[in-house]
Design a protein around this motif. Sequence first.
Motif, short mmCIF file in Angstrom:
data_model
loop_
_atom_site.label_atom_id
_atom_site.label_comp_id
_atom_site.label_asym_id
_atom_site.label_seq_id
_atom_site.Cartn_x
_atom_site.Cartn_y
_atom_site.Cartn_z
N SER A 165 -2.98 -1.84 -0.48
CA SER A 165 -3.67 -0.83 0.33
C SER A 165 -2.70 0.28 0.70
O SER A 165 -1.52 0.04 0.96
N VAL A 166 -3.20 1.51 0.71
CA VAL A 166 -2.39 2.65 1.12
C VAL A 166 -2.14 2.56 2.62
O VAL A 166 -3.07 2.39 3.41
N GLN A 167 -0.89 2.65 3.01
CA GLN A 167 -0.51 2.44 4.40
C GLN A 167 -1.24 3.40 5.35
O GLN A 167 -1.29 4.60 5.12
N LYS A 169 -4.32 3.96 5.99
CA LYS A 169 -5.48 4.71 5.50
C LYS A 169 -6.67 3.78 5.31
O LYS A 169 -6.53 2.59 5.01
#
Length: 693
Positions: A165-167, A169
């Motif tokens: 997962s994009v940190q 976000k």
Amino acid sequence: MKRSQQNTNRFLLGLLLCCFHTIKAQNTTKDSITQLDEVVLIQDAIPKKATGITSSSKIAGQTFERFNPTDIPSAINQISGVYILSGAINTNRITIRGIGARTPYGTNKLRMYFNGIPVTNGTGSSTIEAYDFENLGAVEVIKGPKSTAYGSNLGGAILLDTKVSVQDKTQLINSFTMGSYNMLKDNLTFSHSEDGFNLSFSYNHLETDGFRQNSQFQRDGLLLNTQFRTGQKSSIVLLVNYIDYTAQIPSSINQTDFEEDPTRAASNWLAAQGYEANKYILTGLSHTYQFSEHLQNTTSVFYTYLDHYEPRPFNILDEFTNGFGIRSRFTGNWGKADFTFGGEFYKDEYDWGTFENLYEENDGNGSLQGTLLSNNMEFRRQFNLFGTLTYPITTQLSAQLGLNLNKTHYDFRDLFNQGESNASAIRDFDAILLPNLGLNYQLKNGKIYANISSGFSNPSLEETLTPDGIINPDIAQETGVNYELGTEWSLFNKRLSANITLYRMNVKNLLVAQRVGEDQYIGRNAGKTRHQGLELDVQYRGKISQAIRFSPYLSYTLNDHSFVDFVNEDNDYSGNPLTGVPKHRLSSGIDFRHKNGLQLNLTHQFVDEIPMTDANSISSDSFNVFHAKLGFRTAISSHVNLGLNAGINNIFDSNYAQSVLINAVGFGGAQPRYYYPGNGRNYFGGLQVNYVF
């Protein structure tokens, strides 16, 4: 054939020289694309999982983007020394340095992990098709038995990791692809990340009619991956992967059909409308605890379930497997030394029965289940203890010692026959200790590494039983010793990356599944083989202008594999090249990227002829296949990103064997069926929408 081989060799030599000349001649300008890691082809954000100084190869997002999202074999075939022979989406055989090439169907003799959880079953079988390509963030391959912490199998280990997962976000991503053969694929992913919590949930759907007769495929899948911190020193990860797919089986075809019309299915499989239906689930719960800055532990418990139903012309197979296990690994340092140690226990229960297939009496409606022919159960368990110690002898020289202890047990139950005809039996293999020694010497712009390691392979189900369903008491584990020497360089301000590896592996008690009937095999230890070769990975990253970047690359594999001692009845095959392995293989291509978001990927694969019989009496033809893909990414707003792509596979419409069946036998006067044709020229296009909340 000889003239074709000479032309092939000239082409290979010319292409290699051309690529090196191009690399030398290019202007040198700094590039921000990520660098190679160990023998890594392309590194991405996910760190390497191989222990200590153990060399490995990794591909990630940049490699995946070059291909159709249904084509994971082409992506993995970018790695030198690794080759997936793909008969269909659901029929893949992974070979590493020639290990596993003699397996009739599927993949064995290696160990596969999904987010650190073992997903190889009790007899060593792994299925790469159980995972959606678009959910993967990286694929790491440890070639050969030096993967002490991952089983020490002769073929090595494959480590699959999901996208992270994009940190900080929250986003929703939908990727939709359409293509030839009525192919439709969709992947919808929701991900959320905040302090101490990460969640990713994906749904994927794939359907296609396939290139050949009787080759429809439909798959639905769900993937949940969530991580949350439970304290300053601990975190928990929950993983759930569910796949439900039905795949028709066209099977292999003979040479006449392959040359005249490769879209044909085998006539008996077409008449039976043969297929397989699978429901597969993997659940895993992992806990990580940081005892101190010098010691950490990760422990995983997991459960797997497979429900498989497969009508074949000769019978109908109905089976299910329940598996569970635990894996615990400690990592840390003690003074200058880094260490890892732990254990892994896996146990499964395999239930299978066969039934008559009355398709010939079913008025052209395909398979029809008849009376029960066999009913069996097998309990399988495998236990691994492992440990490694890495010590810096000097500032430049490091050494690593590893040990793996394996214990395997099979308990076969015949639930069909009674009395003297009952074939129930137990096979308990002796514990086997597998040492591993590695050295790494760090240079200014690279390093040199060496390894000596021992490995093993357990016999598959087919190899443990005789055609009468009786445990074969003479089958022994396949064992071998691997010698490896390699070097890695990063030059010209890290624009040029080059890796070269030489290896030799001596294998004894070679396991072979000899075909004695249409669905009957007998396993035996057939002698010794020698696997030796060279692997080369080169990539250059440069700029044509301030707006356009380009990156040519190639991965070359030389396989010089042969039988050292192989006598089968009255036939002596000693000295012959190993069946099922191409001597030369080359993956190459070039990526172009414009700063406005436009990118072009041109890829090429060459595969040399493959010996298809132990006598080397017949070989598949060598082939070249070219693909192209054009993509564009842009931001529509601060919340919405858009991606478009279109591609052509097999640009020149080559007729080639994407997989072969070795030592095929023709029954009833029919030609032997050696060939699994690759797809003809086909097209695809896709749309990706990314919404950031």
